[in-house]
Write an enzyme that holds these catalytic residues in place. Sequence first.
Site, PDB file in Angstrom:
ATOM      1  N   TYR A 155       3.972  -1.378  -2.430  1.00  0.00           N
ATOM      2  CA  TYR A 155       2.718  -0.620  -2.495  1.00  0.00           C
ATOM      3  C   TYR A 155       1.546  -1.504  -2.036  1.00  0.00           C
ATOM      4  CZ  TYR A 155      -1.073   2.193  -4.504  1.00  0.00           C
ATOM      5  OH  TYR A 155      -2.215   2.927  -4.686  1.00  0.00           O
ATOM      6  N   SER A 157      -7.365   2.990   0.078  1.00  0.00           N
ATOM      7  CA  SER A 157      -6.533   1.853  -0.280  1.00  0.00           C
ATOM      8  C   SER A 157      -6.388   1.854  -1.796  1.00  0.00           C
ATOM      9  CB  SER A 157      -7.150   0.563   0.251  1.00  0.00           C
ATOM     10  OG  SER A 157      -6.356  -0.539  -0.069  1.00  0.00           O
ATOM     11  N   LYS A 201      -0.965  -1.095   1.259  1.00  0.00           N
ATOM     12  CA  LYS A 201      -2.425  -0.992   1.137  1.00  0.00           C
ATOM     13  C   LYS A 201      -3.140  -2.175   1.809  1.00  0.00           C
ATOM     14  CE  LYS A 201      -2.545   2.924  -1.206  1.00  0.00           C
ATOM     15  NZ  LYS A 201      -2.975   4.173  -0.532  1.00  0.00           N
TER      16      LYS A 201
HETATM   17  N1  LIG Z   1      -4.160   7.280  -9.089  1.00  0.00           N
HETATM   18  C1  LIG Z   1      -4.335   5.972  -8.996  1.00  0.00           C
HETATM   19  O1  LIG Z   1      -4.205   5.234  -9.978  1.00  0.00           O
HETATM   20  C2  LIG Z   1      -4.743   5.362  -7.698  1.00  0.00           C
HETATM   21  C3  LIG Z   1      -4.505   5.988  -6.492  1.00  0.00           C
HETATM   22  N2  LIG Z   1      -4.862   5.370  -5.307  1.00  0.00           N
HETATM   23  C4  LIG Z   1      -4.586   6.006  -4.022  1.00  0.00           C
HETATM   24  O2  LIG Z   1      -5.287   7.218  -3.936  1.00  0.00           O
HETATM   25  C5  LIG Z   1      -4.563   8.174  -3.182  1.00  0.00           C
HETATM   26  C6  LIG Z   1      -4.405   9.452  -3.964  1.00  0.00           C
HETATM   27  O3  LIG Z   1      -3.767   9.175  -5.184  1.00  0.00           O
HETATM   28  P1  LIG Z   1      -3.604  10.260  -6.343  1.00  0.00           P
HETATM   29  O4  LIG Z   1      -4.702  11.225  -6.284  1.00  0.00           O
HETATM   30  O5  LIG Z   1      -3.341   9.512  -7.589  1.00  0.00           O
HETATM   31  O6  LIG Z   1      -2.229  10.937  -5.881  1.00  0.00           O
HETATM   32  P2  LIG Z   1      -1.445  12.248  -6.332  1.00  0.00           P
HETATM   33  O7  LIG Z   1      -0.025  11.860  -6.456  1.00  0.00           O
HETATM   34  O8  LIG Z   1      -2.093  12.924  -7.482  1.00  0.00           O
HETATM   35  O9  LIG Z   1      -1.602  13.148  -5.020  1.00  0.00           O
HETATM   36  C7  LIG Z   1      -1.039  12.721  -3.819  1.00  0.00           C
HETATM   37  C8  LIG Z   1      -1.387  13.683  -2.724  1.00  0.00           C
HETATM   38  O10 LIG Z   1      -0.811  13.230  -1.484  1.00  0.00           O
HETATM   39  C9  LIG Z   1       0.038  14.255  -0.950  1.00  0.00           C
HETATM   40  N3  LIG Z   1       1.141  13.632  -0.234  1.00  0.00           N
HETATM   41  C10 LIG Z   1       2.077  12.789  -0.740  1.00  0.00           C
HETATM   42  N4  LIG Z   1       2.957  12.444   0.202  1.00  0.00           N
HETATM   43  C11 LIG Z   1       2.585  13.072   1.337  1.00  0.00           C
HETATM   44  C12 LIG Z   1       3.116  13.108   2.662  1.00  0.00           C
HETATM   45  N5  LIG Z   1       4.238  12.443   2.992  1.00  0.00           N
HETATM   46  N6  LIG Z   1       2.482  13.867   3.594  1.00  0.00           N
HETATM   47  C13 LIG Z   1       1.374  14.554   3.262  1.00  0.00           C
HETATM   48  N7  LIG Z   1       0.816  14.550   2.040  1.00  0.00           N
HETATM   49  C14 LIG Z   1       1.431  13.823   1.086  1.00  0.00           C
HETATM   50  C15 LIG Z   1       0.459  15.055  -2.192  1.00  0.00           C
HETATM   51  O11 LIG Z   1       0.880  16.381  -1.911  1.00  0.00           O
HETATM   52  P3  LIG Z   1       2.427  16.757  -1.602  1.00  0.00           P
HETATM   53  O12 LIG Z   1       3.246  16.046  -2.625  1.00  0.00           O
HETATM   54  O13 LIG Z   1       2.492  18.239  -1.667  1.00  0.00           O
HETATM   55  O14 LIG Z   1       2.678  16.246  -0.222  1.00  0.00           O
HETATM   56  C16 LIG Z   1      -0.839  15.062  -2.981  1.00  0.00           C
HETATM   57  O15 LIG Z   1      -1.725  16.017  -2.450  1.00  0.00           O
HETATM   58  C17 LIG Z   1      -3.249   7.471  -2.813  1.00  0.00           C
HETATM   59  O16 LIG Z   1      -3.342   6.956  -1.529  1.00  0.00           O
HETATM   60  C18 LIG Z   1      -3.126   6.370  -3.848  1.00  0.00           C
HETATM   61  O17 LIG Z   1      -2.364   5.291  -3.360  1.00  0.00           O
HETATM   62  C19 LIG Z   1      -5.470   4.152  -5.300  1.00  0.00           C
HETATM   63  C20 LIG Z   1      -5.739   3.501  -6.475  1.00  0.00           C
HETATM   64  C21 LIG Z   1      -5.378   4.045  -7.760  1.00  0.00           C
HETATM   65  C1  LIG Z   2     -12.962 -12.066  -9.112  1.00  0.00           C
HETATM   66  C2  LIG Z   2     -13.050 -11.022 -10.115  1.00  0.00           C
HETATM   67  C3  LIG Z   2     -11.821 -10.204 -10.269  1.00  0.00           C
HETATM   68  C4  LIG Z   2     -12.060  -8.908 -10.997  1.00  0.00           C
HETATM   69  C5  LIG Z   2     -10.909  -8.256 -11.676  1.00  0.00           C
HETATM   70  C6  LIG Z   2      -9.725  -7.937 -10.813  1.00  0.00           C
HETATM   71  C7  LIG Z   2      -8.889  -6.857 -11.401  1.00  0.00           C
HETATM   72  C8  LIG Z   2      -7.747  -6.465 -10.493  1.00  0.00           C
HETATM   73  C9  LIG Z   2      -6.912  -5.359 -11.063  1.00  0.00           C
HETATM   74  C10 LIG Z   2      -6.107  -4.661 -10.034  1.00  0.00           C
HETATM   75  C11 LIG Z   2      -5.621  -3.347 -10.495  1.00  0.00           C
HETATM   76  C12 LIG Z   2      -4.826  -2.619  -9.467  1.00  0.00           C
HETATM   77  C13 LIG Z   2      -4.601  -1.183  -9.848  1.00  0.00           C
HETATM   78  C14 LIG Z   2      -3.882  -0.433  -8.795  1.00  0.00           C
HETATM   79  C15 LIG Z   2      -3.891   1.038  -9.056  1.00  0.00           C
HETATM   80  C16 LIG Z   2      -3.012   1.788  -8.136  1.00  0.00           C
HETATM   81  O1  LIG Z   2      -3.195   1.801  -6.962  1.00  0.00           O
HETATM   82  C17 LIG Z   2      -1.881   2.462  -8.784  1.00  0.00           C
HETATM   83  N1  LIG Z   2      -2.275   3.218  -9.924  1.00  0.00           N
HETATM   84  C18 LIG Z   2      -1.141   3.331  -7.843  1.00  0.00           C
HETATM   85  O2  LIG Z   2      -1.832   4.459  -7.632  1.00  0.00           O
END
Ligand SMILES: NC(=O)C1=CN([C@@H]2O[C@H](COP(=O)(O)OP(=O)(O)OC[C@H]3O[C@@H](n4cnc5c(N)ncnc54)[C@H](OP(=O)(O)O)[C@@H]3O)[C@@H](O)[C@H]2O)C=CC1
Ligand SMILES: CCCCCCCCCCCCCCCC(=O)[C@@H](N)CO
Length: 324
Positions: A187, A173, A191
């Site tokens: 988004y 998530s 999630k």
């Molecule tokens: N980076 C962040 O700030 C945060 C990320 N997340 C979550 O973590 C997870 C990974 O993020 P992150 O590492 O940043 O992502 P990246 O964009 O770096 O990597 C995404 C991966 O998912 C694959 N992918 C995307 N679409 C599809 C699809 N339709 N079918 C199969 N594979 C797919 C991509 O490969 P390809 O394109 O070749 O399919 C790639 O391997 C996500 O779910 C994201 O929402 C959560 C919080 C914060």
């Molecule tokens: C009660 C106490 C509260 C504590 C602090 C709360 C802070 C919340 C911040 C939320 C940040 C969300 C980032 C999402 C990142 C993400 O998923 C994207 N980068 C897409 O990948």
Amino acid sequence: MANPNLFFLFLLLVVPLSLLLLLTLILRPRPVKIPIKNRHVFITGGSSGIGLALATQAALQGAKVSILARNLNKLEEAKQSIKLSTGIDVRVFAADVRDFDALKKAIDEAGEIDVLVCNQGVFVPGELETQELEEVKFMLDVNLVGCFHLIKAALPAMKNRRDRRPCSIALMSSQAGQVGIYGYTAYSASKFGLRGLAEALQQEVIGENIHISLIFPPDTETPGFAEENKRRPQLTNIIAASSGTMKANDVAKKALQGIKSGSFIVSCNFEGFLLSVATAGLSPQRSVMMAFIEVVAAGILRIAGLFFQWNWYESIAKWHAKGK
Ligand SMILES: NC(=O)C1=CN([C@@H]2O[C@H](COP(=O)(O)OP(=O)(O)OC[C@H]3O[C@@H](n4cnc5c(N)ncnc54)[C@H](OP(=O)(O)O)[C@@H]3O)[C@@H](O)[C@H]2O)C=CC1
Ligand SMILES: CCCCCCCCCCCCCCCC(=O)[C@@H](N)CO
């Protein structure tokens, strides 16, 4: 009890202790250990960012790792980089999680899965008003429906496994799946949706000794995040900054620990811990210590949460005042 000091000492010791005892009786702690050594760990989105870090760490811990994503070239590159850093070979599968038939074929070919990590995800930030419906559907399809596809494809074999050791289904998530964030309507919805899926599914599969983990990372340095940053609204940046930024390796480490201990909610940093306690809701909890913290911290964390919200709305008001 005439002495008031004694009375306070009594309150301070006896009240929390009886609460702990009560929680122990309710939860009857049944710790789970989900081993990954020599077991099949299947990671989607394993060719980049958090997924790649997870694949590398799981391989180092002796798991048999498969990664799935759309782009075969990127998958091959990831395979090479894992081989280079660990000396271990992982298997790669090219499929789009939106295409159930292709996905099912890949999963059948991969063979029985012990730990399924649904980590694929796409994030296109922007105010809903300016966002195309295409983009909204794209995020819901990949992030939420894609996880349904994965679970439908992998669960039957997981349930019928001969090895009765505990298994795991982990869902990636985001902290934006615990609190709605400006610029993330679709988004956040995708999630938050995972949480409903996870809570309901956990009840359905606990009898098969399958454990669900929901992982909630903050902003994480990944190729996807670098791409996202090029078009993220300033207000999204300001609000998301409340939780800082992590490295993909550190998120992967937390995620793996959470999965192996069968934790339902897995937070990744200190703010994430507070956020998870503040949004515990009615989610399952097998740790007595965590249940205790959730109960005693509920009130004060609601105040902290209100404070954060108030701050965020202040920023939004200032932004509007600047006549954006
Ligand atoms: N980076 C962040 O700030 C945060 C990320 N997340 C979550 O973590 C997870 C990974 O993020 P992150 O590492 O940043 O992502 P990246 O964009 O770096 O990597 C995404 C991966 O998912 C694959 N992918 C995307 N679409 C599809 C699809 N339709 N079918 C199969 N594979 C797919 C991509 O490969 P390809 O394109 O070749 O399919 C790639 O391997 C996500 O779910 C994201 O929402 C959560 C919080 C914060
Ligand atoms: C009660 C106490 C509260 C504590 C602090 C709360 C802070 C919340 C911040 C939320 C940040 C969300 C980032 C999402 C990142 C993400 O998923 C994207 N980068 C897409 O990948």
